[in-house]
Design an enzyme around this catalytic site. Structure first.
Site, PDB file in Angstrom:
ATOM      1  N   GLY A  12     100.898  42.643 -32.834  1.00 20.73           N
ATOM      2  CA  GLY A  12     101.237  43.847 -33.652  1.00 20.73           C
ATOM      3  C   GLY A  12      99.702  44.189 -34.495  1.00 20.73           C
ATOM      4  N   GLY A  23      83.290  42.708 -39.670  1.00 18.61           N
ATOM      5  CA  GLY A  23      82.935  41.442 -40.301  1.00 18.61           C
ATOM      6  C   GLY A  23      82.110  40.787 -39.200  1.00 18.61           C
ATOM      7  N   VAL A  25      81.145  41.385 -36.105  1.00 17.44           N
ATOM      8  CA  VAL A  25      80.189  42.165 -35.146  1.00 17.44           C
ATOM      9  C   VAL A  25      78.850  42.006 -36.204  1.00 17.44           C
ATOM     10  CG1 VAL A  25      79.192  44.360 -34.439  1.00 17.44           C
ATOM     11  CG2 VAL A  25      81.501  43.486 -33.819  1.00 17.44           C
ATOM     12  N   ARG A  55      75.880  47.459 -34.034  1.00 18.41           N
ATOM     13  CA  ARG A  55      76.074  47.641 -35.550  1.00 18.41           C
ATOM     14  C   ARG A  55      76.536  49.110 -35.693  1.00 18.41           C
ATOM     15  NH1 ARG A  55      73.379  45.481 -39.148  1.00 18.41           N
ATOM     16  NH2 ARG A  55      73.984  47.171 -40.714  1.00 18.41           N
ATOM     17  N   SER A 106      99.213  35.193 -31.150  1.00 20.75           N
ATOM     18  CA  SER A 106      97.573  35.195 -30.870  1.00 20.75           C
ATOM     19  C   SER A 106      97.159  33.976 -30.955  1.00 20.75           C
ATOM     20  CB  SER A 106      96.994  36.296 -31.766  1.00 20.75           C
ATOM     21  OG  SER A 106      97.645  37.780 -31.647  1.00 20.75           O
ATOM     22  N   ASP A 128     103.070  40.455 -41.779  1.00 26.49           N
ATOM     23  CA  ASP A 128     104.089  39.764 -42.009  1.00 26.49           C
ATOM     24  C   ASP A 128     103.793  38.552 -42.961  1.00 26.49           C
ATOM     25  OD1 ASP A 128     105.633  41.371 -40.373  1.00 26.49           O
ATOM     26  OD2 ASP A 128     105.230  39.862 -38.489  1.00 26.49           O
ATOM     27  N   GLY A 171     108.583  41.839 -41.298  1.00 19.97           N
ATOM     28  CA  GLY A 171     108.222  40.498 -41.909  1.00 19.97           C
ATOM     29  C   GLY A 171     108.567  39.459 -40.898  1.00 19.97           C
ATOM     30  N   ARG A 172     109.632  39.817 -40.000  1.00 19.51           N
ATOM     31  CA  ARG A 172     110.229  39.094 -38.822  1.00 19.51           C
ATOM     32  C   ARG A 172     111.222  38.023 -39.551  1.00 19.51           C
ATOM     33  NH1 ARG A 172     106.799  36.880 -34.093  1.00 19.51           N
ATOM     34  NH2 ARG A 172     105.636  36.045 -35.808  1.00 19.51           N
TER      35      ARG A 172
END
Length: 320
Positions: A12, A23, A25, A55, A106, A128, A171-172
């Site tokens: 999500g 940040g 990259v 950049r 993830s 969340d 918030g699950r």
């Protein structure tokens, strides 16, 4: 020695993900590294959809919500054969390490890649606030601002009509966003998954408030706990007060990130590069007591416990 990294966003979306990519990259480029952006999370990694980032690729991104790299849910990534293709794609591109921005799903993907020998760093990106090893996640405070603004507007109309409003918050299975919104929004009642919930007890609390002269009320409740329309109907039936339910939904995920999320995302993105250059892999970044920290990603997923913010609940109840 690391010369090229990849970065992706997964699961999500959350406000501040673009700031985190920026940040990563710009910090990597400052250190002389090359950066590849991976489109649509692990799905894009599997399908080998990548782009070289410089950049200027992240110019004017710090204030944008969502993620310009895109995101997708890809449950097939649980398959080791799928992950093997992903690692082959990374190696084919000359990528030495991967930065993953997202939630617990993830992190699980990053953990599996780490177990297969590919170094990953995880950054917590989810509204969340349910990631272990960090006080706050990227996107939480922006979502909080969105929820509180909605509660403020609902209070205007609820007070005008002497109505009870039930507000469903994302918030699950974590009540942090609901709790914080209840305190900041002055909600009269709060219902979160960490605490046993009874419709009858809630109604009794509402009746007690009415007996004290309360003309309207806001009930904040975390998603998935019940059907909020049915709850609103039950409250109206038992109290005799007009009651309406509002599901805030995906509006909570959008919008320009607030300054704190921009700062947090930028710091975490830069810190991920520091860790990779120091030889770390298989780590996840967090912030604790305003200090950047890192943990073993496997330990964070499998062993660490995330404390419930009981003091927030106590505060909310004292202010009913």
């Amino acid at each position: 020695m690391i010369k090229k990294i990849g970065v992706l966003t997964s699961g999500g979306d959350a406000p501040g993900m673009n700031a985190a990519i920026r940040g990563v990259v710009r910090s990597a480029l400052t250190e002389g590294l090359e950066v590849m952006g991976i489109y649509d999370g692990y799905l894009g990694l599997y399908e080998d959809r990548m782009v070289q980032l410089d950049r200027y690729s992240v110019s004017d991104m710090i204030n944008r919500g969502g993620t310009f790299l895109g995101s997708a849910r890809f449950p097939e990534f649980r398959d080791e054969n799928i992950r093997a293709v992903a690692i082959e794609n990374l190696k084919k591109r000359g990528i030495d390490a991967l930065v993953v921005i997202g939630g617990d799903g993830s992190y699980m993907g990053a953990m599996r890649l780490t177990e297969m020998g590919f170094p990953c760093i995880g950054l917590p990106g989810t509204i969340d606030n349910d990631i272990k090893g960090t006080d706050y996640t990227i996107g939480f405070f922006t979502a909080l601002s969105t929820v509180v603004e909605a509660i403020d507007r609902l209070r205007d109309t609820s007070s005008s009509h002497q109505r009870i409003s039930v507000v469903e918050v994302m918030g699950r299975y974590c009540g942090d966003l609901t709790l914080a919104a209840a305190i900041a929004g002055g909600c009269e009642f709060v219902v979160v998954p960490e605490v046993e919930f009874s419709r009858e007890d809630l109604v009794n609390e509402i009746k007690a408030g009415i007996a004290k002269g309360k003309k309207h009320a806001i009930v904040a409740i975390t998603e998935h706990m019940c059907d909020v329309d049915e709850l609103a109907h039950f409250i109206e039936k038992e109290t005799g007060r007009e009651t309406r339910a509002t599901v805030l939904g995906h509006i909570q995920r959008g919008g320009s990130p607030v300054p704190y999320d921009r700062i947090l995302a930028s710091r975490m993105g830069a810190y991920a590069i520091e860790l990779l250059l120091a030889g770390y892999g298989g780590r996840c970044v967090g912030i604790q007591n305003e200090q950047l920290v890192h943990h073993d990603i496997i330990d964070a997923i499998e062993n660490m416990k995330r404390p419930f913010k009981g003091d927030w609940l106590d505060c909310a109840k004292k202010l009913y």
